[in-house]
Design an enzyme around this catalytic site. Structure first.
Site, short mmCIF file in Angstrom:
data_model
loop_
_atom_site.label_atom_id
_atom_site.label_comp_id
_atom_site.label_asym_id
_atom_site.label_seq_id
_atom_site.Cartn_x
_atom_site.Cartn_y
_atom_site.Cartn_z
N GLU A 64 0.83 -1.21 0.00
CA GLU A 64 0.00 0.00 0.00
C GLU A 64 0.86 1.25 0.00
OE1 GLU A 64 -2.90 -0.55 3.15
OE2 GLU A 64 -3.94 -2.05 1.95
N GLU A 75 -1.76 -10.31 -5.68
CA GLU A 75 -1.74 -11.17 -6.87
C GLU A 75 -0.87 -10.58 -7.96
OE1 GLU A 75 -4.32 -10.14 -5.10
OE2 GLU A 75 -6.05 -11.47 -5.24
#
Ligand code: THU
Length: 163
Positions: A64, A75
């Site tokens: 993040e 992913e």
């Protein structure tokens, strides 16, 4: 006009113990990866592990950023790492694990649309179905054998050529 139905198939397992040893190993790696996610804003930690055709397993987790859109899902971190480091090696399976103190999970985490699109890209590139192994912390697992059951009407390089 006629209606066309798209039937999708999902393998549904009640616990990790029902998985075959290879899928179980991959999911274990995804679980380990989610422990070191960088998710200070959502506290929603996701891990992904990709099994390559040469037997290697690479993993990643969500990253993040204070500028929220600059972050990236687990992913895609894992798939991009795989493609960057093993450019010509097909990706056979991806396992995804999640954990969060703030959320009560009651079903396996479904990957976001952008990650599905990236799975579609590598499936098309390698002309091989990617197995997607989704899990919830309680142990339930769902396996989807190929992106068309997660993202029907996929846009890929074929469309660019008008084929
Ligand atoms: N996230 C993933 O890493 N994978 C998913 O499949 C869904 C969402 C991340 C993105 C963000 O860091 C956090 O989870 C909350 O959306």
């Amino acid at each position: 006009m006629k209606k066309i139905q798209h039937i999708i198939e999902i393998e549904d397992y009640q616990s990790f113990d029902e998985l075959n040893p290879q899928d179980r190993k991959l999911l274990d790696k995804a679980q380990v990866a989610c422990k070191s996610a960088y998710a200070p804003y959502s506290q929603f930690r996701v891990g992904a592990a990709v099994l390559l055709a040469n037997g290697e397993i690479v993993s990643g987790n969500n990253q993040e950023n204070a500028a929220y859109p600059s972050g990236l899902c687990a992913e895609r971190v894992a798939m991009y790492y795989a493609s960057a480091n093993y450019p010509n090696v097909p990706m056979l399976s991806i396992a995804v694990a999640v954990e969060s103190e703030a959320v009560k999970f009651n079903k396996p985490l479904a990957p976001c649309g952008s990650c599905r699109q990236v799975m579609a890209e590598y499936e098309h590139l390698f002309q091989m179905k990617m197995r997607v192994i989704l899990s919830e912390p309680g142990g339930r697992v769902q396996i989807i054998n190929g992106i068309s059951d997660l993202l029907p009407f996929t846009f890929n390089a074929k469309e660019l050529k008008g084929l």
